[in-house]
Design a protein around this motif. Structure first.
Motif, PDB file in Angstrom:
ATOM      1  N   UNK A  36       0.840  -1.196   0.000  1.00  0.00           N
ATOM      2  CA  UNK A  36       0.000   0.000   0.000  1.00  0.00           C
ATOM      3  C   UNK A  36       0.879   1.252   0.000  1.00  0.00           C
ATOM      4  N   UNK A  37       1.899   1.270   0.867  1.00  0.00           N
ATOM      5  CA  UNK A  37       2.789   2.426   0.953  1.00  0.00           C
ATOM      6  C   UNK A  37       3.466   2.693  -0.392  1.00  0.00           C
ATOM      7  N   UNK A  50       3.928   5.674  -5.655  1.00  0.00           N
ATOM      8  CA  UNK A  50       3.818   5.645  -7.109  1.00  0.00           C
ATOM      9  C   UNK A  50       2.677   6.559  -7.574  1.00  0.00           C
ATOM     10  N   UNK A  51       1.568   6.502  -6.860  1.00  0.00           N
ATOM     11  CA  UNK A  51       0.394   7.321  -7.196  1.00  0.00           C
ATOM     12  C   UNK A  51       0.733   8.812  -7.173  1.00  0.00           C
ATOM     13  N   UNK A  52       1.535   9.220  -6.178  1.00  0.00           N
ATOM     14  CA  UNK A  52       1.880  10.650  -6.035  1.00  0.00           C
ATOM     15  C   UNK A  52       2.756  11.150  -7.179  1.00  0.00           C
ATOM     16  N   UNK A  53       3.305  10.231  -7.970  1.00  0.00           N
ATOM     17  CA  UNK A  53       4.146  10.624  -9.112  1.00  0.00           C
ATOM     18  C   UNK A  53       3.338  10.707 -10.400  1.00  0.00           C
ATOM     19  N   UNK A  54       2.031  10.488 -10.320  1.00  0.00           N
ATOM     20  CA  UNK A  54       1.162  10.516 -11.501  1.00  0.00           C
ATOM     21  C   UNK A  54       1.162  11.916 -12.101  1.00  0.00           C
ATOM     22  N   UNK A  55       1.510  11.991 -13.375  1.00  0.00           N
ATOM     23  CA  UNK A  55       1.603  13.292 -14.055  1.00  0.00           C
ATOM     24  C   UNK A  55       0.276  13.663 -14.728  1.00  0.00           C
ATOM     25  N   UNK A  56      -0.386  12.684 -15.310  1.00  0.00           N
ATOM     26  CA  UNK A  56      -1.597  12.951 -16.077  1.00  0.00           C
ATOM     27  C   UNK A  56      -2.846  12.993 -15.187  1.00  0.00           C
ATOM     28  N   UNK A  57      -3.563  14.131 -15.186  1.00  0.00           N
ATOM     29  CA  UNK A  57      -4.794  14.236 -14.395  1.00  0.00           C
ATOM     30  C   UNK A  57      -5.828  13.164 -14.785  1.00  0.00           C
ATOM     31  N   UNK A  58      -5.806  12.750 -16.050  1.00  0.00           N
ATOM     32  CA  UNK A  58      -6.765  11.734 -16.532  1.00  0.00           C
ATOM     33  C   UNK A  58      -6.511  10.373 -15.882  1.00  0.00           C
ATOM     34  N   UNK A  59      -5.278  10.128 -15.437  1.00  0.00           N
ATOM     35  CA  UNK A  59      -4.942   8.832 -14.836  1.00  0.00           C
ATOM     36  C   UNK A  59      -5.192   8.797 -13.326  1.00  0.00           C
ATOM     37  N   UNK A 106     -10.476  12.587  -6.615  1.00  0.00           N
ATOM     38  CA  UNK A 106      -9.105  12.214  -6.268  1.00  0.00           C
ATOM     39  C   UNK A 106      -8.072  13.279  -6.634  1.00  0.00           C
ATOM     40  N   UNK A 107      -7.183  13.548  -5.691  1.00  0.00           N
ATOM     41  CA  UNK A 107      -6.054  14.442  -5.916  1.00  0.00           C
ATOM     42  C   UNK A 107      -4.781  13.641  -5.593  1.00  0.00           C
ATOM     43  N   UNK A 108      -3.622  14.234  -5.842  1.00  0.00           N
ATOM     44  CA  UNK A 108      -2.365  13.543  -5.547  1.00  0.00           C
ATOM     45  C   UNK A 108      -2.197  13.258  -4.056  1.00  0.00           C
ATOM     46  N   UNK A 111      -1.755   6.735   4.179  1.00  0.00           N
ATOM     47  CA  UNK A 111      -0.366   6.294   4.004  1.00  0.00           C
ATOM     48  C   UNK A 111       0.450   6.586   5.267  1.00  0.00           C
ATOM     49  N   UNK A 112       0.226   7.762   5.859  1.00  0.00           N
ATOM     50  CA  UNK A 112       0.926   8.129   7.101  1.00  0.00           C
ATOM     51  C   UNK A 112       0.602   7.151   8.233  1.00  0.00           C
TER      52      UNK A 112
END
Length: 195
Positions: free
Chosen positions: A77-78, A83-92, A130-132, A139-140
Motif C-alpha cells: 500500500x505504501x 507511485x500514485x503521487x508521481x502521476x503526471x496525467x490528471x486523466x490517470x 481524487x487528488x495527488x 499512508x501516514x
C-alpha cells in the motif's frame, strides 16, 4: 528454515537487471562493486524506517520479512501511494486512485490495510474527487503502524541481522578494522532462473 529464508532474501535483493545473463545464466560471476551493498548502507537501515524503505534493497528485504509475517499489504500500500503521487496525467488520477482504494481500503479489499474508521471514511470521501494527496493520511497511518510494529521486529530478524553481520565477520582485531569497509555481495548466489 533460516537457510531457506536467507536464500530467498538473496534472491529478492538481486537487482532486476541482474537477470540479464543470457547464455551465462547459472554461472557464478564477479559482481561489480557498484552493485554490492556496503555494511554502512545496511547499518543505516536501523536508523529509521525511511532509510530502509527508500533504499531499493532495503525495501526488498523489508518486503520479504513482511511476507514471512503475512503482512506485506502494508508495504505494498505504501509503495502504491508513493507511485500514485508521481502521476503526471490528471486523466490517470481517478482510475489509479480507484485501483488503490479497491485493493487496499474498501470493505471487500483483497489486501485490506488496518485503518481506523475515521481515516477510512476520510479516504473514501477523497475518492469523490481524487487528488495527488488523497491517500496521504492513510499512508501516514500505515507508515506509523509499520514503524512501531513490524520495523522493530525486522531489525531483530535474520532478514536484517544476516545482512548487517555477515558470517565469518568475527571480532578479531583484523576483522574489526576490515569490517568498516567490508562490502556485502548480495548477488553472490546467482539464481539460474529469474522470476
Amino acid at each position: 528454515s533460516a537457510k531457506d529464508m536467507k536464500h530467498r532474501l538473496g534472491f529478492l535483493l538481486q537487482k532486476s537487471d541482474s537477470c540479464d545473463y543470457g547464455s551465462s545464466q547459472g554461472k557464478k560471476e564477479k559482481i561489480p562493486a557498484s552493485q554490492r551493498l556496503s555494511q554502512e548502507e545496511v547499518r543505516k537501515w536501523a536508523d529509521s524506517l525511511e532509510n530502509l524503505i527508500h533504499h531499493e534493497r532495503g525495501l526488498a528485504a523489508f518486503r520479504a520479512f513482511l511476507k514471512s509475517e503475512y503482512s506485506e499489504e502494508n508495504i505494498e500500500f505504501w509503495v502504491s501511494c508513493e507511485d500514485y503521487k508521481k502521476t503526471k496525467s490528471p486523466a490517470k488520477l481517478s482510475p489509479k486512485a480507484r485501483k488503490i482504494y479497491d485493493e487496499f481500503i474498501s470493505v471487500q479489499a483483497t489486501k485490506e490495510v488496518n485503518l481506523d474508521s475515521c481515516t477510512r471514511e476520510k479516504t473514501s470521501h477523497n475518492m469523490l474527487e481524487p487528488t495527488l494527496s488523497c491517500f496521504d493520511e492513510a499512508q501516514r497511518k500505515i507508515f506509523t503502524l509499520m514503524e512501531k510494529d513490524s520495523y522493530r521486529r525486522f531489525l531483530k530478524s535474520p532478514y536484517y541481522l544476516d545482512l548487517v553481520s555477515p558470517p565469518g565477520a568475527g571480532c578479531g582485531p583484523e576483522n574489526c578494522k576490515r569490517n568498516h569497509t567490508h562490502t556485502l555481495d548480495c548477488n553472490s548466489n546467482i539464481i539460474s532462473q529469474c522470476a
